[in-house]
Every structure is written in structure tokens, then in C-alpha cells.
Design a protein around this motif. Structure first.
Motif, PDB file in Angstrom:
ATOM      1  N   PHE A  86       0.847  -1.195   0.000  1.00 26.62           N
ATOM      2  CA  PHE A  86       0.000   0.000   0.000  1.00 26.62           C
ATOM      3  C   PHE A  86       0.880   1.241   0.000  1.00 26.62           C
ATOM      4  CE2 PHE A  86      -2.428  -3.204   2.238  1.00 26.62           C
ATOM      5  CZ  PHE A  86      -3.723  -3.032   1.784  1.00 26.62           C
ATOM      6  N   ILE A  87       0.393   2.304  -0.627  1.00 29.01           N
ATOM      7  CA  ILE A  87       0.962   3.633  -0.399  1.00 29.01           C
ATOM      8  C   ILE A  87      -0.189   4.524   0.053  1.00 29.01           C
ATOM      9  CG2 ILE A  87       2.889   3.418  -2.018  1.00 29.01           C
ATOM     10  CD1 ILE A  87       0.353   5.856  -3.055  1.00 29.01           C
ATOM     11  N   ARG A  88       0.139   5.519   0.846  1.00 32.16           N
ATOM     12  CA  ARG A  88      -0.827   6.515   1.307  1.00 32.16           C
ATOM     13  C   ARG A  88      -0.269   7.862   0.894  1.00 32.16           C
ATOM     14  NH1 ARG A  88      -1.421   9.487   6.260  1.00 32.16           N
ATOM     15  NH2 ARG A  88      -3.617   9.868   6.768  1.00 32.16           N
ATOM     16  N   MET A  89      -1.091   8.648   0.221  1.00 32.82           N
ATOM     17  CA  MET A  89      -0.600   9.895  -0.368  1.00 32.82           C
ATOM     18  C   MET A  89      -1.690  10.960  -0.334  1.00 32.82           C
ATOM     19  SD  MET A  89       1.622  11.656  -2.040  1.00 32.82           S
ATOM     20  CE  MET A  89       1.756  12.967  -3.228  1.00 32.82           C
ATOM     21  N   ASP A  90      -1.295  12.201  -0.025  1.00 29.52           N
ATOM     22  CA  ASP A  90      -2.228  13.328  -0.083  1.00 29.52           C
ATOM     23  C   ASP A  90      -2.665  13.578  -1.518  1.00 29.52           C
ATOM     24  OD1 ASP A  90      -2.056  14.287   2.695  1.00 29.52           O
ATOM     25  OD2 ASP A  90       0.032  14.734   2.177  1.00 29.52           O
ATOM     26  N   LEU A  91      -3.952  13.768  -1.702  1.00 28.76           N
ATOM     27  CA  LEU A  91      -4.488  14.266  -2.969  1.00 28.76           C
ATOM     28  C   LEU A  91      -4.882  15.705  -2.634  1.00 28.76           C
ATOM     29  CD1 LEU A  91      -4.973  12.839  -5.744  1.00 28.76           C
ATOM     30  CD2 LEU A  91      -7.371  12.833  -5.152  1.00 28.76           C
ATOM     31  N   ASP A  92      -3.923  16.590  -2.743  1.00 26.98           N
ATOM     32  CA  ASP A  92      -4.024  17.962  -2.236  1.00 26.98           C
ATOM     33  C   ASP A  92      -4.935  18.830  -3.103  1.00 26.98           C
ATOM     34  OD1 ASP A  92      -3.569  20.362  -0.957  1.00 26.98           O
ATOM     35  OD2 ASP A  92      -1.527  20.587  -1.695  1.00 26.98           O
ATOM     36  N   TRP A  93      -6.077  19.184  -2.520  1.00 26.24           N
ATOM     37  CA  TRP A  93      -7.096  19.944  -3.234  1.00 26.24           C
ATOM     38  C   TRP A  93      -6.535  21.221  -3.853  1.00 26.24           C
ATOM     39  CZ3 TRP A  93     -11.510  22.799  -0.232  1.00 26.24           C
ATOM     40  CH2 TRP A  93     -12.431  23.351  -1.144  1.00 26.24           C
ATOM     41  N   SER A  94      -5.794  22.006  -3.085  1.00 26.55           N
ATOM     42  CA  SER A  94      -5.313  23.301  -3.598  1.00 26.55           C
ATOM     43  C   SER A  94      -4.283  23.143  -4.715  1.00 26.55           C
ATOM     44  CB  SER A  94      -4.742  24.154  -2.472  1.00 26.55           C
ATOM     45  OG  SER A  94      -3.589  23.567  -1.929  1.00 26.55           O
ATOM     46  N   GLY A  95      -3.594  22.018  -4.742  1.00 31.74           N
ATOM     47  CA  GLY A  95      -2.638  21.779  -5.817  1.00 31.74           C
ATOM     48  C   GLY A  95      -3.304  21.297  -7.097  1.00 31.74           C
ATOM     49  N   ILE A  96      -4.492  20.747  -6.973  1.00 31.97           N
ATOM     50  CA  ILE A  96      -5.211  20.197  -8.127  1.00 31.97           C
ATOM     51  C   ILE A  96      -6.184  21.215  -8.720  1.00 31.97           C
ATOM     52  CG2 ILE A  96      -6.918  18.440  -8.785  1.00 31.97           C
ATOM     53  CD1 ILE A  96      -5.428  16.591  -6.748  1.00 31.97           C
ATOM     54  N   GLU A  97      -6.837  21.996  -7.866  1.00 25.12           N
ATOM     55  CA  GLU A  97      -7.774  23.017  -8.348  1.00 25.12           C
ATOM     56  C   GLU A  97      -7.197  24.399  -8.054  1.00 25.12           C
ATOM     57  OE1 GLU A  97     -12.443  24.470  -7.992  1.00 25.12           O
ATOM     58  OE2 GLU A  97     -11.698  22.964  -6.591  1.00 25.12           O
ATOM     59  N   ARG A  98      -6.465  24.926  -9.022  1.00 29.69           N
ATOM     60  CA  ARG A  98      -5.839  26.250  -8.857  1.00 29.69           C
ATOM     61  C   ARG A  98      -6.693  27.359  -9.453  1.00 29.69           C
ATOM     62  NH1 ARG A  98       0.264  25.697  -8.175  1.00 29.69           N
ATOM     63  NH2 ARG A  98       0.456  23.498  -7.654  1.00 29.69           N
ATOM     64  N   GLU A  99      -7.688  26.960 -10.217  1.00 37.22           N
ATOM     65  CA  GLU A  99      -8.678  27.870 -10.788  1.00 37.22           C
ATOM     66  C   GLU A  99     -10.028  27.212 -10.529  1.00 37.22           C
ATOM     67  OE1 GLU A  99     -10.067  29.182 -15.272  1.00 37.22           O
ATOM     68  OE2 GLU A  99      -7.936  28.734 -14.924  1.00 37.22           O
ATOM     69  N   LYS A 100     -10.990  27.990 -10.071  1.00 41.18           N
ATOM     70  CA  LYS A 100     -12.282  27.415  -9.693  1.00 41.18           C
ATOM     71  C   LYS A 100     -12.853  26.529 -10.801  1.00 41.18           C
ATOM     72  CE  LYS A 100     -13.871  30.576  -6.161  1.00 41.18           C
ATOM     73  NZ  LYS A 100     -15.001  31.337  -5.622  1.00 41.18           N
ATOM     74  N   GLY A 101     -13.143  25.274 -10.410  1.00 43.44           N
ATOM     75  CA  GLY A 101     -13.769  24.331 -11.322  1.00 43.44           C
ATOM     76  C   GLY A 101     -12.847  23.683 -12.338  1.00 43.44           C
ATOM     77  N   VAL A 102     -11.563  23.997 -12.304  1.00 49.16           N
ATOM     78  CA  VAL A 102     -10.591  23.429 -13.248  1.00 49.16           C
ATOM     79  C   VAL A 102      -9.628  22.546 -12.455  1.00 49.16           C
ATOM     80  CG1 VAL A 102      -8.768  23.925 -14.920  1.00 49.16           C
ATOM     81  CG2 VAL A 102     -10.760  25.443 -14.745  1.00 49.16           C
ATOM     82  N   TYR A 103      -9.571  21.265 -12.811  1.00 48.01           N
ATOM     83  CA  TYR A 103      -8.764  20.299 -12.070  1.00 48.01           C
ATOM     84  C   TYR A 103      -7.613  19.803 -12.929  1.00 48.01           C
ATOM     85  CZ  TYR A 103     -13.103  20.280  -9.421  1.00 48.01           C
ATOM     86  OH  TYR A 103     -14.218  20.661  -8.725  1.00 48.01           O
ATOM     87  N   ASN A 104      -6.411  19.796 -12.342  1.00 50.84           N
ATOM     88  CA  ASN A 104      -5.236  19.266 -13.023  1.00 50.84           C
ATOM     89  C   ASN A 104      -4.589  18.249 -12.090  1.00 50.84           C
ATOM     90  OD1 ASN A 104      -2.778  18.667 -14.144  1.00 50.84           O
ATOM     91  ND2 ASN A 104      -2.235  20.785 -14.597  1.00 50.84           N
ATOM     92  N   PHE A 105      -4.743  16.972 -12.415  1.00 46.01           N
ATOM     93  CA  PHE A 105      -4.233  15.914 -11.562  1.00 46.01           C
ATOM     94  C   PHE A 105      -2.757  15.615 -11.811  1.00 46.01           C
ATOM     95  CE2 PHE A 105      -8.747  15.535 -11.147  1.00 46.01           C
ATOM     96  CZ  PHE A 105      -8.918  15.158  -9.825  1.00 46.01           C
TER      97      PHE A 105
END
Length: 160
Positions: free
Chosen positions: A49-68
Motif C-alpha cells: 500500500f501507499i498513502r498519499m495526499d491528494l491535495d485539493w489546492s494543488g489540483i484546483e488552482r482555478e475554480k472548477g478546473v482540475y489538473n491531476f
């Protein structure tokens, strides 16, 4: 779909991945994305297993736009090696909240949309989802931990 509780599994399981119980393997917390050699070392060491942050602020830098970004490569790299992922949907986003917490209706709705987008993106990959990291401490939920705010966040997220 995100469900209530701290850890929840995707509806579709990947048969090559370990089940989410300790006898089927131990894990390690990481802080990188992409597919570096570290994933080989993790697999060679026997971690399942790995456990990793899926950091909201790093993924959505513009409202409604997600970059994974590197999360896609990390996910695929783990799947290739038979490593199961625990992604932590976490931390705040200054686009919606001033502090490292989610305390408003707008913030909860935006976080739930982020969580839903992530769950759909990685559907069928056997991801285990955790909603927030240590919401009971000021380090991760400030200015003051609040069971009411955390429960409202999990309920908003689970209802998507």
C-alpha cells in the motif's frame, strides 16, 4: 461515489491489488507524484500500500478546473506494481476557504465536487479514499478542530 467514513473503497476492485486488511500487506506514506524509481523500491521492500495526499489546492488552482498532473502517473505506476493506493482527499483551498479547514457551505460544496471528480477519474482502480488527514488537530484543521464542521464536510462529500 465517495461514502462516509474515514476509509472507503471504490465500488470496483482490482483483483491484483491486496485487500484492505493488515494481513494482506503493510504500506508506506509517500510525498511524491509521478513514477519515480522509489515505486520499485517500495514494491521490492514488500509494501503493498501507499498513502498519499491528494491535495485539493494543488489540483484546483482555478475554480472548477482540475489538473491531476503527476497523480495519473503515480496511480498507473502503483497499479503496474500491485501496490494499492490510499488517497487522502485533503487540505483546504484558498479559492474557497481562508484557513486550513472547510467551514462554509461554499467550501463544502467545492470540496465535494473535487472529491467526486477524483473518484470518477480513478474509478475502477481500487483506490481507498480517506477524507482529510487528522481533522482533530490544529496542524491539519485550523484555526480550531471542529467535529461539526468535519461531519458536515463528510456528509456533503458522501452525498455526491
Amino acid at each position: 461515489m465517495i461514502l462516509t467514513g474515514c476509509l472507503v473503497m471504490s465500488a470496483i476492485m482490482c483483483s491484483a491489488l491486496p485487500s484492505p486488511v493488515i494481513p494482506d500487506g503493510f504500506g508506506v506514506n509517500i510525498h511524491f507524484t509521478g513514477e519515480p524509481r522509489d515505486l520499485d523500491l517500495i514494491a521490492e521492500a514488500g509494501f503493498r500500500f501507499i498513502r498519499m495526499d491528494l491535495d485539493w489546492s494543488g489540483i484546483e488552482r482555478e475554480k472548477g478546473v482540475y489538473n491531476f498532473g503527476g497523480y495519473d502517473a503515480l496511480t498507473e505506476g502503483c497499479l503496474k506494481r500491485g501496490i494499492r493506493i490510499i488517497y487522502i482527499l485533503d487540505y483546504s483551498n484558498k479559492l474557497y476557504e481562508p484557513n486550513r479547514s472547510v467551514r462554509t457551505d461554499d467550501g463544502r460544496e467545492a470540496f465535494a465536487a473535487f472529491a467526486e471528480t477524483a473518484a470518477k477519474r480513478y474509478s475502477g482502480k481500487g483506490i481507498i479514499w480517506e477524507i482529510w488527514n487528522e481533522p482533530n488537530t490544529k496542524s491539519f484543521w485550523n484555526p480550531q478542530p471542529s467535529i461539526e464542521d468535519y461531519c458536515a464536510l463528510t456528509e456533503a462529500t458522501a452525498s455526491r
